[in-house]
Motif scaffolding. Structure first.
Motif, PDB file in Angstrom:
ATOM      1  N   MET A  26      46.929  36.937  38.603  1.00 23.71           N
ATOM      2  CA  MET A  26      45.787  36.341  39.305  1.00 23.71           C
ATOM      3  C   MET A  26      44.915  37.461  39.881  1.00 23.71           C
ATOM      4  O   MET A  26      45.448  38.418  40.448  1.00 23.71           O
ATOM      5  CB  MET A  26      46.267  35.404  40.414  1.00 23.71           C
ATOM      6  N   ARG A  27      43.604  37.315  39.710  1.00 26.70           N
ATOM      7  CA  ARG A  27      42.622  38.344  40.076  1.00 26.70           C
ATOM      8  C   ARG A  27      42.813  39.645  39.296  1.00 26.70           C
ATOM      9  O   ARG A  27      42.590  40.736  39.832  1.00 26.70           O
ATOM     10  CB  ARG A  27      42.664  38.655  41.580  1.00 26.70           C
ATOM     11  N   GLN A  28      43.230  39.509  38.021  1.00 32.21           N
ATOM     12  CA  GLN A  28      43.472  40.729  37.233  1.00 32.21           C
ATOM     13  C   GLN A  28      42.201  41.545  37.019  1.00 32.21           C
ATOM     14  O   GLN A  28      42.262  42.760  36.833  1.00 32.21           O
ATOM     15  CB  GLN A  28      44.165  40.397  35.908  1.00 32.21           C
ATOM     16  N   GLY A  30      39.293  42.689  39.074  1.00 29.67           N
ATOM     17  CA  GLY A  30      38.921  42.662  40.488  1.00 29.67           C
ATOM     18  C   GLY A  30      38.867  44.057  41.074  1.00 29.67           C
ATOM     19  O   GLY A  30      38.944  45.053  40.341  1.00 29.67           O
ATOM     20  N   ARG A  31      38.771  44.068  42.387  1.00 32.31           N
ATOM     21  CA  ARG A  31      38.418  45.327  43.058  1.00 32.31           C
ATOM     22  C   ARG A  31      39.457  46.431  43.001  1.00 32.31           C
ATOM     23  O   ARG A  31      39.148  47.581  43.316  1.00 32.31           O
ATOM     24  CB  ARG A  31      38.053  45.034  44.523  1.00 32.31           C
ATOM     25  N   TYR A  32      40.723  46.126  42.621  1.00 28.80           N
ATOM     26  CA  TYR A  32      41.705  47.219  42.503  1.00 28.80           C
ATOM     27  C   TYR A  32      41.371  48.097  41.299  1.00 28.80           C
ATOM     28  O   TYR A  32      41.907  49.200  41.185  1.00 28.80           O
ATOM     29  CB  TYR A  32      43.139  46.647  42.408  1.00 28.80           C
ATOM     30  N   GLU A  35      36.860  50.449  37.321  1.00 27.10           N
ATOM     31  CA  GLU A  35      35.819  50.016  36.370  1.00 27.10           C
ATOM     32  C   GLU A  35      35.165  48.710  36.813  1.00 27.10           C
ATOM     33  O   GLU A  35      33.989  48.481  36.572  1.00 27.10           O
ATOM     34  CB  GLU A  35      36.361  49.936  34.931  1.00 27.10           C
ATOM     35  N   TYR A  36      35.952  47.835  37.494  1.00 26.94           N
ATOM     36  CA  TYR A  36      35.358  46.608  38.053  1.00 26.94           C
ATOM     37  C   TYR A  36      34.361  46.976  39.155  1.00 26.94           C
ATOM     38  O   TYR A  36      33.241  46.468  39.183  1.00 26.94           O
ATOM     39  CB  TYR A  36      36.434  45.663  38.614  1.00 26.94           C
ATOM     40  N   ARG A  37      34.776  47.884  40.043  1.00 24.29           N
ATOM     41  CA  ARG A  37      33.896  48.260  41.157  1.00 24.29           C
ATOM     42  C   ARG A  37      32.593  48.859  40.631  1.00 24.29           C
ATOM     43  O   ARG A  37      31.519  48.621  41.199  1.00 24.29           O
ATOM     44  CB  ARG A  37      34.617  49.240  42.101  1.00 24.29           C
ATOM     45  N   THR A  39      31.063  48.114  37.707  1.00 25.13           N
ATOM     46  CA  THR A  39      30.211  47.039  37.168  1.00 25.13           C
ATOM     47  C   THR A  39      29.630  46.204  38.310  1.00 25.13           C
ATOM     48  O   THR A  39      28.462  45.821  38.297  1.00 25.13           O
ATOM     49  CB  THR A  39      31.005  46.113  36.212  1.00 25.13           C
ATOM     50  N   ARG A  40      30.469  45.950  39.316  1.00 23.47           N
ATOM     51  CA  ARG A  40      30.055  45.180  40.487  1.00 23.47           C
ATOM     52  C   ARG A  40      28.888  45.875  41.204  1.00 23.47           C
ATOM     53  O   ARG A  40      27.938  45.234  41.644  1.00 23.47           O
ATOM     54  CB  ARG A  40      31.273  45.062  41.394  1.00 23.47           C
ATOM     55  N   LYS A  41      28.945  47.207  41.271  1.00 27.98           N
ATOM     56  CA  LYS A  41      27.892  48.000  41.905  1.00 27.98           C
ATOM     57  C   LYS A  41      26.599  47.895  41.092  1.00 27.98           C
ATOM     58  O   LYS A  41      25.518  47.705  41.647  1.00 27.98           O
ATOM     59  CB  LYS A  41      28.352  49.466  41.979  1.00 27.98           C
ATOM     60  N   ASP A  45      25.276  42.371  43.503  1.00 25.52           N
ATOM     61  CA  ASP A  45      26.138  41.508  44.310  1.00 25.52           C
ATOM     62  C   ASP A  45      26.988  40.620  43.420  1.00 25.52           C
ATOM     63  O   ASP A  45      26.764  40.502  42.212  1.00 25.52           O
ATOM     64  CB  ASP A  45      25.338  40.683  45.326  1.00 25.52           C
ATOM     65  N   PHE A  46      27.989  40.018  44.058  1.00 29.46           N
ATOM     66  CA  PHE A  46      29.025  39.305  43.321  1.00 29.46           C
ATOM     67  C   PHE A  46      28.476  38.140  42.502  1.00 29.46           C
ATOM     68  O   PHE A  46      28.850  37.963  41.337  1.00 29.46           O
ATOM     69  CB  PHE A  46      30.100  38.823  44.310  1.00 29.46           C
ATOM     70  N   MET A  47      27.597  37.330  43.066  1.00 27.30           N
ATOM     71  CA  MET A  47      27.101  36.171  42.320  1.00 27.30           C
ATOM     72  C   MET A  47      26.215  36.581  41.139  1.00 27.30           C
ATOM     73  O   MET A  47      26.193  35.900  40.118  1.00 27.30           O
ATOM     74  CB  MET A  47      26.375  35.177  43.251  1.00 27.30           C
ATOM     75  N   SER A  76      34.784  34.550  37.072  1.00 27.32           N
ATOM     76  CA  SER A  76      33.835  33.668  37.740  1.00 27.32           C
ATOM     77  C   SER A  76      34.377  33.432  39.138  1.00 27.32           C
ATOM     78  O   SER A  76      35.123  34.272  39.643  1.00 27.32           O
ATOM     79  CB  SER A  76      33.702  32.353  36.963  1.00 27.32           C
ATOM     80  N   ASP A  77      34.044  32.303  39.747  1.00 27.49           N
ATOM     81  CA  ASP A  77      34.620  31.979  41.041  1.00 27.49           C
ATOM     82  C   ASP A  77      34.746  30.472  41.162  1.00 27.49           C
ATOM     83  O   ASP A  77      34.035  29.734  40.481  1.00 27.49           O
ATOM     84  CB  ASP A  77      33.766  32.523  42.192  1.00 27.49           C
ATOM     85  N   ILE A  78      35.646  30.013  42.049  1.00 33.26           N
ATOM     86  CA  ILE A  78      35.771  28.561  42.231  1.00 33.26           C
ATOM     87  C   ILE A  78      34.531  27.974  42.913  1.00 33.26           C
ATOM     88  O   ILE A  78      34.303  26.785  42.836  1.00 33.26           O
ATOM     89  CB  ILE A  78      37.035  28.166  43.034  1.00 33.26           C
ATOM     90  N   ASP A 208      44.480  25.240  44.038  1.00 34.62           N
ATOM     91  CA  ASP A 208      44.469  24.468  45.286  1.00 34.62           C
ATOM     92  C   ASP A 208      44.941  25.408  46.399  1.00 34.62           C
ATOM     93  O   ASP A 208      46.037  25.267  46.936  1.00 34.62           O
ATOM     94  CB  ASP A 208      45.397  23.251  45.133  1.00 34.62           C
ATOM     95  N   THR A 209      44.096  26.357  46.695  1.00 32.82           N
ATOM     96  CA  THR A 209      44.478  27.443  47.605  1.00 32.82           C
ATOM     97  C   THR A 209      44.833  26.934  49.007  1.00 32.82           C
ATOM     98  O   THR A 209      45.676  27.508  49.677  1.00 32.82           O
ATOM     99  CB  THR A 209      43.326  28.460  47.687  1.00 32.82           C
ATOM    100  N   TRP A 210      44.177  25.846  49.441  1.00 25.75           N
ATOM    101  CA  TRP A 210      44.375  25.396  50.820  1.00 25.75           C
ATOM    102  C   TRP A 210      45.165  24.095  50.945  1.00 25.75           C
ATOM    103  O   TRP A 210      45.256  23.525  52.028  1.00 25.75           O
ATOM    104  CB  TRP A 210      43.021  25.307  51.546  1.00 25.75           C
ATOM    105  N   GLY A 326      52.459  35.525  43.026  1.00 29.65           N
ATOM    106  CA  GLY A 326      52.373  34.265  43.759  1.00 29.65           C
ATOM    107  C   GLY A 326      50.990  34.013  44.322  1.00 29.65           C
ATOM    108  O   GLY A 326      50.680  32.915  44.799  1.00 29.65           O
ATOM    109  N   HIS A 327      50.137  35.044  44.312  1.00 29.37           N
ATOM    110  CA  HIS A 327      48.721  34.923  44.687  1.00 29.37           C
ATOM    111  C   HIS A 327      48.022  36.144  44.110  1.00 29.37           C
ATOM    112  O   HIS A 327      48.664  36.944  43.421  1.00 29.37           O
ATOM    113  CB  HIS A 327      48.572  34.814  46.208  1.00 29.37           C
ATOM    114  N   GLY A 328      46.724  36.291  44.371  1.00 31.20           N
ATOM    115  CA  GLY A 328      45.956  37.336  43.692  1.00 31.20           C
ATOM    116  C   GLY A 328      46.364  38.757  44.068  1.00 31.20           C
ATOM    117  O   GLY A 328      46.827  39.022  45.172  1.00 31.20           O
TER     118      GLY A 328
END
Ligand code: CP3
Length: 354
Positions: A26-28, A30-32, A35-37, A39-41, A45-47, A76-78, A208-210, A326-328
């Motif tokens: 999960m979140r494979q 992402g910011r860790y 190369e993601y950082r 492209t994000r730059k 912005d994220f959207m 993408s994002d939820i 269903d994160t919450w 168990g989570h991102g």
């Protein structure tokens, strides 16, 4: 469409025999990952990153260039659905998501539009089509959405929260209004996931994160009941291929039997449950996906290997397990540690499938 060269994920989700346990994280993307950082730059912005099919495709593929992952997950994002409903989403570094126009009153709930996934969310479908082309059958592509309860929580609160107090006040003071919001979001999620399936995703996951913030009774009525409607409304097979559905309620370990009753193909597990007990409880009704504590990835590679081995051992022999966290994965994790985990799962799982 080209046949899948690696179909371990789909086979394990459908509890068909595999040669080793498949893994994705999960979140494979992402910011860790540096190369993601980068492209994000470049995106600013994220959207903007999410709304550019080319850049979304690029970051979806980045972890696959580094690691022998068994699946890609759509980048993408939820929160794309509430954004398409006009709530005005911004996701800023360090702040988390914010909505300019939260929905709290009945008039606001009644006025919510139902987005057309091929119009307002076309950028997501275009990303799916592009990613499928670029993947060329290497591994399956997972599509996803938030659960109605989780999306509604952000829509009412207007931001992330520790306890979602405003949403819970609505639940207890005006459950009818909350039900109306959940019904609208449920219709939208169903359309959105079916559009992703038509565009080419080969499995879908509902986050269903919450859900785990709810009482057992409220979970049944305000989260699970709506996920059930989605499971019932999804296109489960396309061109003779079954599209597995994974339901993941963070903190939902006590309700696994009830989640299996929905007829989903697999259940996502956070790290608080023992996967051997979960397998015993769920039996042959659903596959399991999870469930290593993401914090293990801070430890040394030998420790990561031991923890991965312990989870494989607890699940035991046979198919029906997709390894995941168990989570991102969190931004401070060393990418090499993620690589160690993936290699460990592939190596150590072989005997469990012989
Ligand atoms: O798993 C993947 O690699 C696919 C991409 C993905 C993202 N978000 C990218 C993202 C997926 C599947 C999600 C789902 C998501 N988004 C969930 C459910 C899963 C979970 O984590 O429980 C939720 C609750 C959200 C809402 C959301 N989006 C939050 C709370 C945040 C901020 C997170 C933070 O740590 O700041 C986001 C932004 C987000 N979504 C990022 C990424 C990579 C970080 C944004 C950035 O690059 O600055």
């Amino acid at each position: 469409m080209v046949p899948l060269k690696n179909d371990r994920l789909i086979r394990a989700l459908l509890r068909k025999p595999v040669d080793r346990t498949p893994i994705w994280i999960m979140r494979q993307a992402g910011r860790y990952l540096p190369e993601y950082r980068a492209t994000r730059k470049r995106a600013g912005d994220f959207m903007t990153l999410c709304k550019s099919p080319e850049m979304a495709c690029e970051v979806t593929l980045q972890p696959l260039e580094r690691f022998a992952l068994d699946a890609a997950i759509l980048f993408s994002d939820i929160l794309t659905i509430p954004d398409a409903m006009g709530l005005g989403l911004t996701i800023n570094e360090g702040e988390g998501p914010r909505f300019a126009h939260p929905v709290r009153r009945r008039v606001e709930i009644e006025a919510l539009p139902l987005p057309d996934p091929e119009i307002e969310l076309r950028y997501v479908m275009d990303a799916v089509r592009l990613i499928r082309r670029e993947l060329d059958g290497r591994v399956p592509l997972i599509g996803f959405s938030g659960s109605p309860w989780t999306l509604a929580s952000y829509m009412v609160e207007g931001r992330g929260s520790r306890d979602f107090a405003i949403t819970k006040t609505l639940l207890y003071d005006d459950p009818q209004a909350l039900r109306q919001l959940l019904a609208t979001v449920t219709r939208s999620v169903t359309d959105y996931l079916n559009a992703q399936i038509s565009a080419g995703v080969q499995a879908v996951m509902i986050f269903d994160t919450w859900g785990g913030l709810l009482t057992a009774r409220a979970y049944e009525h305000f989260s699970l009941a709506y996920m059930q409607q989605i499971v019932d409304g999804l296109v489960r097979e396309i061109d003779g291929n079954r599209i597995p559905v994974v339901l993941f309620t963070k903190g939902g370990g006590q309700w696994l039997e009830r989640i299996a009753d929905t007829g989903c193909d697999a259940i996502g597990l956070d790290w608080t449950v023992d996967i051997g007990d979960a397998r015993h409880r769920v039996g042959d009704r659903a596959a399991l996906q999870g469930n290593m504590d993401p914090s293990v990835l801070h430890a040394a590679p030998e420790r990561i290997r031991e923890e991965a081995g312990a989870i494989l051992d607890r699940f035991g022999h046979g198919t029906g397990h997709v390894f995941n966290l168990g989570h991102g994965v969190t931004p401070t994790i060393d990418p090499d540690h993620v690589g160690s985990l993936i290699d460990a799962v592939h190596e150590l799982s072989i005997p469990y499938h012989q």
